[in-house]
Design an enzyme around this catalytic site. Sequence first.
Site, mmCIF file in Angstrom:
data_model
loop_
_atom_site.group_PDB
_atom_site.id
_atom_site.type_symbol
_atom_site.label_atom_id
_atom_site.label_comp_id
_atom_site.label_asym_id
_atom_site.label_seq_id
_atom_site.Cartn_x
_atom_site.Cartn_y
_atom_site.Cartn_z
ATOM 1 N N ASN A 8 1.453 -1.178 -0.149
ATOM 2 C CA ASN A 8 0.157 0.056 -0.071
ATOM 3 C C ASN A 8 0.976 1.106 -0.165
ATOM 4 O O ASN A 8 1.377 1.966 0.505
ATOM 5 C CB ASN A 8 -0.914 0.019 0.953
ATOM 6 N N ARG A 91 -2.775 -2.310 -3.407
ATOM 7 C CA ARG A 91 -4.111 -1.114 -2.797
ATOM 8 C C ARG A 91 -3.825 -0.265 -4.085
ATOM 9 O O ARG A 91 -2.481 0.529 -3.998
ATOM 10 C CB ARG A 91 -3.377 -0.883 -1.579
ATOM 11 N N HIS A 179 -13.256 2.477 0.344
ATOM 12 C CA HIS A 179 -13.140 1.309 1.480
ATOM 13 C C HIS A 179 -13.096 -0.218 0.827
ATOM 14 O O HIS A 179 -13.776 -1.084 1.860
ATOM 15 C CB HIS A 179 -13.497 1.713 2.687
ATOM 16 N N ARG A 239 -11.011 15.027 7.676
ATOM 17 C CA ARG A 239 -12.202 15.029 6.513
ATOM 18 C C ARG A 239 -13.517 16.057 6.729
ATOM 19 O O ARG A 239 -13.803 15.262 7.933
ATOM 20 C CB ARG A 239 -12.191 14.012 5.588
ATOM 21 N N GLU A 379 -7.482 -5.452 5.357
ATOM 22 C CA GLU A 379 -7.339 -6.243 3.324
ATOM 23 C C GLU A 379 -6.265 -6.320 3.071
ATOM 24 O O GLU A 379 -6.964 -5.944 1.499
ATOM 25 C CB GLU A 379 -8.005 -3.926 3.699
#
Length: 402
Positions: A8, A91, A179, A239, A379
């Site tokens: 990632n 990813r 996600h 965010r 993940e």
Amino acid sequence: MSAILTLNAGSSSIKFSVYLNSDQVSSGDPVGVAVGQIDGLGPDATLILKHDGRTSETQLGQADHTSGLRAILEAIRPVIGTQTVVGVGHRIVHGGVAQEEPVRLDAALLEELAKLEPLAPLHQPHNLAGIRAAMEAFPDAIQVGCFDTAFHRAHPFVNDTYALPRQYFEEGVRRYGFHGLSYDYVSGHVANTYADLADARMVIAHLGNGASMCCVRGRRSIASSMGFSAVDGLPMGTRTGQLDPSVILYLMDQHGMSTKDISDLIYKKSGLLGMSGISNDMRTLLEGDAADTESAREAVAYFVARVKHEIGALAALGGGIDALVFTGGIGENAWQIREQVCEDLGFLGISLDIEANRRRGTEDIGTGPVKVLVIRTDEERVIARAVSAELRGGAQSDRAAE
Ligand code: ADP
């Protein structure tokens, strides 16, 4: 046996995991043997490796994605022994409209994925830099891309569009959702662990530093709180989440803010950090001195209110709800947030076993007709499975296996 590496790659870090994979066609899940990351890519990089219950740290000095990957290869040699890395899984934040499954990467596809950089400027360029570096560092390994958007590609039109003139939808201005690797893992784990939930209507809350929610029905996402970008929906560490677009027009007109100013504001200075004025970290806001301040309490209360908002919306879009699932750093660890979110949701069939919710590591925490679950997401495992499937001959992403 052979080794699989998952990567990632971000702007200043590369997170990685190492798996051993049986070469048998009918093999089981790849087995995770190490995790690690390089932080501070640039002049002062550090490699951290966790293996066999031990953590080691190596100062790399100057490192970019390519030299960082070579350092990872060196560091994992003792872990993989005589095995070679035969597959690298990446990813990738954005697969656009086209990518619905993990895919074998080549130069032509990389060019296509680079065209999506304007849709995810903070992540996509770095993801792709990681892939190019891995192609150089592991020339004999297959490279497989796994997209955060792919799991959401089956959204019906109404959950995929904005009410803009049609030309923008055709151009790619859509609700992609993100996600996806986490939702893929979590929904698979639930479906396989609880027989009565195999085809359930689930609302999954992935609550981490980045946070979103998803409605899954029949193992596919039908709606997500995130839309065109990873800034929509829930408030996050830094965010905004959902924001009336007129606020942005106002800030541009009245405060003379540029695109860059707005981007910094909505991605880096808002959310829990902006509202509390204290921290982007939920744990800090819930525990210790900060927890007593009004601004911390209000930031947490807003976060909880927006999660409730999405539960209602997603349950309605799913035509009901059989399971509410919490995951991500906050969803897995912050019992206070789960407790506040589930308060007064009895009308939906959601109620908590207060004791079980506070007990660390308990998976099934509900008492009502709707199952309430806490599932640790994984993940990297989804990526490793995709690489393993590709190595076995391009079978699908093993969704059935979990
Ligand atoms: P990312 O989106 O970066 O992967 P994570 O899923 O790791 O983020 O989640 C990070 C968030 O989880 C932080 O806000 C952190 O405070 C929160 N968190 C982790 N452990 C706890 C805890 N025990 N209590 C409350 N919040 C926690």
